[in-house]
Design a protein around this motif. Structure first.
Motif, PDB file in Angstrom:
ATOM      1  N   LEU A 113       0.812  -1.213   0.000  1.00 15.97           N
ATOM      2  CA  LEU A 113       0.000   0.000   0.000  1.00 15.97           C
ATOM      3  C   LEU A 113       0.846   1.263   0.000  1.00 15.97           C
ATOM      4  CD1 LEU A 113      -2.738  -1.014   2.604  1.00 15.97           C
ATOM      5  CD2 LEU A 113      -3.043  -0.769   0.145  1.00 15.97           C
ATOM      6  N   LEU A 114       2.011   1.225   0.656  1.00 13.97           N
ATOM      7  CA  LEU A 114       2.800   2.437   0.860  1.00 13.97           C
ATOM      8  C   LEU A 114       3.866   2.659  -0.195  1.00 13.97           C
ATOM      9  CD1 LEU A 114       3.364   2.212   4.734  1.00 13.97           C
ATOM     10  CD2 LEU A 114       1.742   3.686   3.532  1.00 13.97           C
ATOM     11  N   GLU A 115       4.146   1.681  -1.036  1.00 13.98           N
ATOM     12  CA  GLU A 115       5.211   1.849  -2.010  1.00 13.98           C
ATOM     13  C   GLU A 115       4.867   2.945  -3.027  1.00 13.98           C
ATOM     14  OE1 GLU A 115       5.688  -1.888  -3.883  1.00 13.98           O
ATOM     15  OE2 GLU A 115       3.750  -1.842  -4.913  1.00 13.98           O
ATOM     16  N   LYS A 116       5.863   3.342  -3.830  1.00 15.31           N
ATOM     17  CA  LYS A 116       5.680   4.467  -4.756  1.00 15.31           C
ATOM     18  C   LYS A 116       4.569   4.211  -5.767  1.00 15.31           C
ATOM     19  CE  LYS A 116      10.289   6.488  -4.457  1.00 15.31           C
ATOM     20  NZ  LYS A 116      11.507   6.898  -5.205  1.00 15.31           N
ATOM     21  N   ASN A 117       4.406   2.968  -6.171  1.00 11.29           N
ATOM     22  CA  ASN A 117       3.340   2.628  -7.113  1.00 11.29           C
ATOM     23  C   ASN A 117       2.148   1.978  -6.427  1.00 11.29           C
ATOM     24  OD1 ASN A 117       4.896   3.516  -9.351  1.00 11.29           O
ATOM     25  ND2 ASN A 117       6.006   1.572  -9.363  1.00 11.29           N
ATOM     26  N   GLY A 118       2.058   2.164  -5.112  1.00 13.80           N
ATOM     27  CA  GLY A 118       0.993   1.545  -4.346  1.00 13.80           C
ATOM     28  C   GLY A 118      -0.320   2.319  -4.420  1.00 13.80           C
ATOM     29  N   LEU A 119      -1.306   1.780  -3.721  1.00 17.72           N
ATOM     30  CA  LEU A 119      -2.657   2.344  -3.767  1.00 17.72           C
ATOM     31  C   LEU A 119      -2.703   3.768  -3.212  1.00 17.72           C
ATOM     32  CD1 LEU A 119      -5.706   2.015  -4.249  1.00 17.72           C
ATOM     33  CD2 LEU A 119      -5.878   0.999  -1.959  1.00 17.72           C
ATOM     34  N   ILE A 120      -2.006   4.027  -2.105  1.00 17.40           N
ATOM     35  CA  ILE A 120      -2.074   5.349  -1.480  1.00 17.40           C
ATOM     36  C   ILE A 120      -1.476   6.408  -2.390  1.00 17.40           C
ATOM     37  CG2 ILE A 120      -1.321   6.726   0.496  1.00 17.40           C
ATOM     38  CD1 ILE A 120      -1.464   4.234   2.191  1.00 17.40           C
ATOM     39  N   ASN A 121      -0.338   6.118  -2.988  1.00 14.57           N
ATOM     40  CA  ASN A 121       0.256   7.078  -3.926  1.00 14.57           C
ATOM     41  C   ASN A 121      -0.587   7.226  -5.186  1.00 14.57           C
ATOM     42  OD1 ASN A 121       2.670   8.581  -3.284  1.00 14.57           O
ATOM     43  ND2 ASN A 121       3.681   6.617  -2.944  1.00 14.57           N
ATOM     44  N   ALA A 122      -1.277   6.157  -5.593  1.00 14.11           N
ATOM     45  CA  ALA A 122      -2.171   6.264  -6.755  1.00 14.11           C
ATOM     46  C   ALA A 122      -3.309   7.242  -6.464  1.00 14.11           C
ATOM     47  CB  ALA A 122      -2.725   4.880  -7.101  1.00 14.11           C
ATOM     48  N   ILE A 123      -3.830   7.197  -5.216  1.00 13.69           N
ATOM     49  CA  ILE A 123      -4.893   8.132  -4.831  1.00 13.69           C
ATOM     50  C   ILE A 123      -4.348   9.561  -4.797  1.00 13.69           C
ATOM     51  CG2 ILE A 123      -6.472   8.786  -2.974  1.00 13.69           C
ATOM     52  CD1 ILE A 123      -6.658   5.827  -2.239  1.00 13.69           C
ATOM     53  N   VAL A 124      -3.118   9.733  -4.271  1.00 16.04           N
ATOM     54  CA  VAL A 124      -2.500  11.060  -4.227  1.00 16.04           C
ATOM     55  C   VAL A 124      -2.317  11.619  -5.634  1.00 16.04           C
ATOM     56  CG1 VAL A 124      -0.399  12.327  -3.608  1.00 16.04           C
ATOM     57  CG2 VAL A 124      -1.347  10.644  -2.026  1.00 16.04           C
ATOM     58  N   LYS A 125      -1.845  10.785  -6.565  1.00 17.71           N
ATOM     59  CA  LYS A 125      -1.663  11.224  -7.951  1.00 17.71           C
ATOM     60  C   LYS A 125      -3.002  11.551  -8.612  1.00 17.71           C
ATOM     61  CE  LYS A 125       2.555   8.548  -8.773  1.00 17.71           C
ATOM     62  NZ  LYS A 125       3.156   7.420  -9.545  1.00 17.71           N
ATOM     63  N   PHE A 126      -4.045  10.791  -8.265  1.00 15.08           N
ATOM     64  CA  PHE A 126      -5.364  11.022  -8.854  1.00 15.08           C
ATOM     65  C   PHE A 126      -5.875  12.420  -8.532  1.00 15.08           C
ATOM     66  CE2 PHE A 126     -10.015  10.902  -8.529  1.00 15.08           C
ATOM     67  CZ  PHE A 126     -10.356  10.482  -9.816  1.00 15.08           C
ATOM     68  N   GLY A 128      -3.964  14.964  -8.114  1.00 15.66           N
ATOM     69  CA  GLY A 128      -3.008  15.954  -8.594  1.00 15.66           C
ATOM     70  C   GLY A 128      -1.779  16.143  -7.749  1.00 15.66           C
ATOM     71  N   GLY A 129      -1.568  15.306  -6.773  1.00 14.36           N
ATOM     72  CA  GLY A 129      -0.391  15.436  -5.924  1.00 14.36           C
ATOM     73  C   GLY A 129       0.809  14.709  -6.496  1.00 14.36           C
ATOM     74  N   ALA A 130       1.980  14.996  -5.922  1.00 13.60           N
ATOM     75  CA  ALA A 130       3.219  14.342  -6.346  1.00 13.60           C
ATOM     76  C   ALA A 130       3.411  13.058  -5.546  1.00 13.60           C
ATOM     77  CB  ALA A 130       4.403  15.274  -6.134  1.00 13.60           C
ATOM     78  N   THR A 131       4.242  12.186  -6.080  1.00 11.83           N
ATOM     79  CA  THR A 131       4.540  10.928  -5.397  1.00 11.83           C
ATOM     80  C   THR A 131       5.198  11.210  -4.049  1.00 11.83           C
ATOM     81  OG1 THR A 131       4.835   9.782  -7.507  1.00 11.83           O
ATOM     82  CG2 THR A 131       5.771   8.742  -5.547  1.00 11.83           C
ATOM     83  N   VAL A 132       4.705  10.538  -3.005  1.00 12.87           N
ATOM     84  CA  VAL A 132       5.201  10.739  -1.643  1.00 12.87           C
ATOM     85  C   VAL A 132       5.981   9.504  -1.207  1.00 12.87           C
ATOM     86  CG1 VAL A 132       4.569  11.240   0.741  1.00 12.87           C
ATOM     87  CG2 VAL A 132       3.215  12.198  -1.131  1.00 12.87           C
ATOM     88  N   GLN A 133       7.108   9.727  -0.535  1.00 12.21           N
ATOM     89  CA  GLN A 133       7.915   8.623  -0.014  1.00 12.21           C
ATOM     90  C   GLN A 133       7.365   8.215   1.349  1.00 12.21           C
ATOM     91  OE1 GLN A 133      10.430   6.853  -1.424  1.00 12.21           O
ATOM     92  NE2 GLN A 133      10.396   5.570   0.401  1.00 12.21           N
ATOM     93  N   PHE A 134       6.474   7.221   1.342  1.00 11.68           N
ATOM     94  CA  PHE A 134       5.903   6.741   2.590  1.00 11.68           C
ATOM     95  C   PHE A 134       6.772   5.678   3.237  1.00 11.68           C
ATOM     96  CE2 PHE A 134       1.950   8.153   0.379  1.00 11.68           C
ATOM     97  CZ  PHE A 134       1.543   9.089   1.307  1.00 11.68           C
ATOM     98  N   LEU A 135       7.277   4.748   2.403  1.00 16.58           N
ATOM     99  CA  LEU A 135       8.090   3.661   2.931  1.00 16.58           C
ATOM    100  C   LEU A 135       9.443   4.154   3.431  1.00 16.58           C
ATOM    101  CD1 LEU A 135       7.573   0.594   0.541  1.00 16.58           C
ATOM    102  CD2 LEU A 135       6.978   0.748   2.947  1.00 16.58           C
TER     103      LEU A 135
END
Length: 271
Positions: A113-126, A128-135
């Motif tokens: 869920l937390l990886e760069k191509n994970g679900l949470i970052n997909a929602i952030v990109k949807f 209009g946000g930038a990719t976030v380093q969660f992991l």
């Protein structure tokens, strides 16, 4: 008296899986690996600043995760208690069911869920946000701790609240106390035994965890549990690993004594 033999399997279990392992840990912590002569070198090394810094970081993360579990778990426990009976059992099951899944699998799920191509970052990109380093951050480690140990906070508080005498709350309301005053002076003080139990049940595994920090921290966030694991499994220095384990046991015993003292001193105290 004739049924005393029924406790023997329990005593045998405790001897094999608790007493003997603890005795071996203390033995290796205070002996030389080759000659098995008594020494304090392992304990002295465990008290070096670099390891105390790792221990301090571990205690800090464990304390923060315990506090977050309390902030989330107490309202959830109150919601469970105030729910209708036909919904309450289902809600309690929803709290317990994640614990049936393997601990490692639950942590791997959060990695996905937390990886760069994970679900949470997909929602952030949807949005209009930038990719976030969660992991590989403290936040990811805290999230893993809170998620895995939250039921250990909810269930003790829920159990105490369920057994609480509701007539005390009714008496406070009859005497003119509002909802907040009733909670502050009646409900919360009476629920403190469950809070203390929950804090112990969350803090102890959180301060010794190594799987969560290794997977969600990516090995960049070394906790005391990781150091102990490396000493036993990678380096093979059982003496130093045992010394660190003894240090952790002392810390946990102090925490238990501290909370037990507060529980006895403040169990009947009203705020």
């Amino acid at each position: 008296m004739e049924r005393r033999w029924l406790v023997y399997p329990y005593h045998l279990w405790m001897l094999i899986f608790t007493v003997i392992p603890l005795a071996l840990i203390f033995f290796f912590a205070f002996t030389e690996p080759s000659t098995y002569a008594f020494t304090l070198e392992n304990i002295k090394r465990a008290a070096e600043p670099v390891y105390l810094q790792v221990l301090g970081h571990s205690v800090w993360l464990a304390a923060v995760s315990t506090f977050l579990c309390f902030l989330i778990g107490y309202p959830m426990a109150m919601i469970l208690v105030s729910s209708r009976v036909k919904y309450r059992n289902m809600m309690v099951m929803l709290v317990i069911i994640p614990m049936w899944m393997n601990f490692l699998l639950r942590t791997y799920a959060w990695m996905t869920l937390l990886e760069k191509n994970g679900l949470i970052n997909a929602i952030v990109k949807f949005f209009g946000g930038a990719t976030v380093q969660f992991l590989y951050t403290d936040g990811a480690v805290l999230l893993g701790m809170v998620y895995n140990f939250l039921p250990f906070m909810i269930l003790p508080i829920y159990s105490v609240l369920m057994k609480m005498d509701k007539s005390l709350v009714e008496a406070a309301e009859d005497l003119g106390a509002d909802a907040f005053t009733t909670f502050r002076r009646v409900t919360f003080p009476l629920s403190l035994p469950g809070v203390y139990a929950g804090m112990l049940m969350v803090f102890m595994p959180a301060v010794t965890t190594f799987v969560i920090s290794r997977l969600l921290g990516g090995g960049q966030y070394m906790l005391i549990g990781n150091v102990i694991e490396q000493q036993f499994l990678a380096i093979g220095n059982w003496g130093f690993g045992s010394a660190l384990s003894v240090l952790m046991m002392v810390l946990i015993m102090i925490s238990m004594a501290f909370l037990s003292r507060y529980n006895k001193a403040g169990g009947g105290m009203y705020l």
